[in-house]
Design an enzyme around this catalytic site. Structure first.
Site, PDB file in Angstrom:
ATOM      1  N   ASP A  23       8.885   1.213   4.246  1.00 55.80           N
ATOM      2  CA  ASP A  23       7.600   0.687   4.702  1.00 55.80           C
ATOM      3  C   ASP A  23       7.398   1.057   6.161  1.00 55.80           C
ATOM      4  OD1 ASP A  23       5.168  -0.581   4.688  1.00 55.80           O
ATOM      5  OD2 ASP A  23       5.951  -2.603   4.375  1.00 55.80           O
ATOM      6  N   LYS A  24       6.156   0.915   6.578  1.00 50.83           N
ATOM      7  CA  LYS A  24       5.762   1.179   7.967  1.00 50.83           C
ATOM      8  C   LYS A  24       4.872   0.054   8.435  1.00 50.83           C
ATOM      9  CE  LYS A  24       2.023   2.622  10.468  1.00 50.83           C
ATOM     10  NZ  LYS A  24       0.655   2.037  10.368  1.00 50.83           N
ATOM     11  N   HIS A  25       4.985  -0.274   9.713  1.00 50.95           N
ATOM     12  CA  HIS A  25       4.095  -1.277  10.288  1.00 50.95           C
ATOM     13  C   HIS A  25       3.659  -0.803  11.662  1.00 50.95           C
ATOM     14  CE1 HIS A  25       2.398  -5.343  10.650  1.00 50.95           C
ATOM     15  NE2 HIS A  25       2.654  -5.201  11.942  1.00 50.95           N
ATOM     16  N   SER A  26       2.447  -1.171  12.048  1.00 54.13           N
ATOM     17  CA  SER A  26       1.930  -0.823  13.364  1.00 54.13           C
ATOM     18  C   SER A  26       1.611  -2.089  14.137  1.00 54.13           C
ATOM     19  CB  SER A  26       0.668   0.029  13.233  1.00 54.13           C
ATOM     20  OG  SER A  26       0.033   0.187  14.488  1.00 54.13           O
ATOM     21  N   THR A  40      -5.580  -3.347   8.722  1.00 52.26           N
ATOM     22  CA  THR A  40      -5.551  -2.477   7.542  1.00 52.26           C
ATOM     23  C   THR A  40      -6.251  -3.132   6.358  1.00 52.26           C
ATOM     24  OG1 THR A  40      -3.523  -1.373   8.260  1.00 52.26           O
ATOM     25  CG2 THR A  40      -4.013  -1.332   5.896  1.00 52.26           C
ATOM     26  N   ARG A  47      -2.113 -17.391  16.579  1.00 53.34           N
ATOM     27  CA  ARG A  47      -1.871 -16.513  17.730  1.00 53.34           C
ATOM     28  C   ARG A  47      -3.151 -15.855  18.202  1.00 53.34           C
ATOM     29  NH1 ARG A  47       1.827 -12.367  15.452  1.00 53.34           N
ATOM     30  NH2 ARG A  47       1.545 -11.320  17.449  1.00 53.34           N
ATOM     31  N   SER A 100       6.829 -11.985  13.291  1.00 51.33           N
ATOM     32  CA  SER A 100       5.708 -11.767  12.368  1.00 51.33           C
ATOM     33  C   SER A 100       5.872 -10.463  11.601  1.00 51.33           C
ATOM     34  CB  SER A 100       4.391 -11.765  13.147  1.00 51.33           C
ATOM     35  OG  SER A 100       3.301 -11.520  12.295  1.00 51.33           O
ATOM     36  N   LYS A 133       7.674 -10.249   7.229  1.00 52.08           N
ATOM     37  CA  LYS A 133       6.969  -9.672   6.077  1.00 52.08           C
ATOM     38  C   LYS A 133       7.761  -8.527   5.462  1.00 52.08           C
ATOM     39  CE  LYS A 133       3.005  -9.131   8.413  1.00 52.08           C
ATOM     40  NZ  LYS A 133       2.945 -10.040   9.577  1.00 52.08           N
ATOM     41  N   LYS A 134       8.643  -7.934   6.240  1.00 57.81           N
ATOM     42  CA  LYS A 134       9.426  -6.808   5.747  1.00 57.81           C
ATOM     43  C   LYS A 134      10.750  -7.248   5.130  1.00 57.81           C
ATOM     44  CE  LYS A 134       6.052  -4.479   7.242  1.00 57.81           C
ATOM     45  NZ  LYS A 134       5.005  -4.094   6.268  1.00 57.81           N
TER      46      LYS A 134
END
Length: 446
Positions: free
Chosen positions: A117-120, A157, A205, A220, A224-225
């Site tokens: 997975d990827k997160h930004s 997203t 937040r 955060s 989720k990951k």
């Protein structure tokens, strides 16, 4: 002859009170664990610079989920964490508490090495996830992406995907597994079953000026990951004028925390530092960014978007041991953009998440002009003209009243005209922070 040694008579044993655990006494009931601290006490402890224990943190998160924590208390705790910070162990504990606040995702054992997975951290015009998830699926990965909505000034997203009529971001764990089996990827939101505590804190937040807290960002993202049971994760940490963190040094600090906390949770995390002094790509806005993502999946589109998609994908394929080098992984991702296989996965993901199959097909096979007719559009468009030759250089799509004179002036001041030859913009990919060697097996940095 010396007299034999003698010992004095021992004193009689002292009386033992009931429940005394000293030797010779009766054994009473074991000590009870300390009473959990009440929320005001926890808030005061962190406000004054104290350290929260694992039990303290679990108690706070439990109160957030069951509703016993008032909104003011949640905001006060977030601000205390923002001002006083958290050490590595506290951040690991907070991440774990958020992750276990809901259901854990379980996948077939055969998928273990494929789950990535990827997160930004978010940036203006960042539509990388829309392209990268289906591109990785086309490379044989399983991508159970739990994503977020807009935070601060950055677009989310999920908000972008919801501009596609019918797209449904809430999917049950069973539906997610079906999507991974049939498509290879899904992009979903948090629900009451998945990381519910983070969903509550995420919204808080955004309205309490605590968006830029390193422990809160880290917990955060990684919570989720953790529930996704990943083989590898790459986090795109933005820095620059259009990002949450203005400097590369600040972004590196977050990157190192993310990688360190990931290692503490048994998750292989790499963090890419990417420059964002200007929006990514050429389009900003939900529907417009979907169009630009599709253009990238046509093998075209802005070069900075394609560069970031391929580089982040290359890191993930290498980190999960599905490519020998980052460059090899990047080339494989690029191939999925050029041969249409990423676009095909995107179409299947849309149909699997509620979009009418005919609309999904039309969006993915149509021309840019045809796609624009299929997606929601703003009521008005206003073009700004370059002062030199009068040609339009910027188009603003808006439902609100027309731009004010001050807004037009601010936008026009962003335009710089020069008689120098055009130059290629540098890659936004600036630096890669890797996990500790013990989690990397035989891999080394390129």
């Amino acid at each position: 002859m010396a007299a034999p040694a003698t010992s004095a008579p021992s004193a009689p044993p002292a009386p033992v009170a009931p429940g005394d655990l000293s030797e010779g006494g009766s054994r009473g009931p074991p000590d009870l664990p300390p009473e959990p601290k009440q929320l005001p006490e926890l808030i005061r402890l962190k406000r004054d610079g104290g350290r929260l224990s694992d039990v303290d943190i679990r108690g706070f998160v439990r109160a957030v989920v069951d509703g016993s924590a008032h909104g003011a208390q949640i905001g006060a705790m977030l601000m205390a964490i923002r001002l006083r910070g958290m050490d590595l162990e506290e951040t690991v504990a907070l991440t774990r508490a958020l992750a276990t606040s809901g259901q854990q995702l379980e996948w077939p054992e055969a998928w273990r090495s494929q789950l990535v997975d990827k997160h930004s951290t978010g940036g203006v015009g960042d539509k990388v996830s829309l392209v990268l998830a289906p591109a990785l699926a086309a490379c044989g990965c399983k991508v159970p992406m739990i994503s977020g909505r807009g935070l601060g000034h950055t677009g989310g997203t999920l908000d972008k995907l919801e501009s596609i009529p019918g797209f449904t971001v809430i999917q049950s764990p069973e539906q997610m597994q079906g999507l991974l089996e049939q498509v290879g990827c899904c992009i979903v939101g948090q629900s009451k079953k998945l990381v519910p505590a983070d969903g509550i804190l995420y919204e808080a937040r955004d309205v309490t000026a605590t968006v830029d807290s390193l422990p809160l960002i880290t917990a955060s993202i990684l919570s989720k990951k953790v529930v996704e049971s990943l083989s590898a994760l790459v986090v795109d940490v933005k820095f620059g004028g259009a990002a949450v963190f203005p400097s590369q040094a600040q972004a590196r600090e977050l990157a190192e925390v993310l990688v360190g906390v990931g290692a503490g949770l048994g998750l292989r995390v790499a963090a890419a530092l990417t420059a964002m002094n200007s929006p990514l790509g050429r389009s900003v806005g939900h529907s417009l960014e979907v169009e630009e993502a599709l253009l990238c999946m046509d093998g075209a589109g802005p070069p900075d978007l394609r560069d970031l998609v391929t580089r982040l994908g290359g890191v993930l394929l290498w980190l999960s041991r599905q490519a020998e080098t980052q460059d090899e992984g990047a080339a494989r991702v690029a191939q999925t953009l050029d041969d249409g296989s990423a676009r095909d996965r995107f179409e299947r993901m849309l149909a699997g998440q509620g979009v009418d199959p005919g609309l999904a097909r039309a969006l993915c096979s149509g021309t840019p002009a045809q796609r624009r007719q299929l997606l929601p559009r703003a009521r008005e468009q206003e073009e700004l003209h370059a002062p030199a030759d009068g040609m339009p250089w910027l188009r603003v799509h808006l439902d609100a009243p027309a731009l004010s004179a001050a807004q037009r002036r601010a936008l026009q001041e962003a335009l710089v005209l020069s008689d120098r030859a055009p130059f290629a913009a540098p890659s936004p990919f600036a630096e890669l922070v890797l996990p500790p060697p013990r989690t990397m097996s035989t891999h080394t940095q390129q």
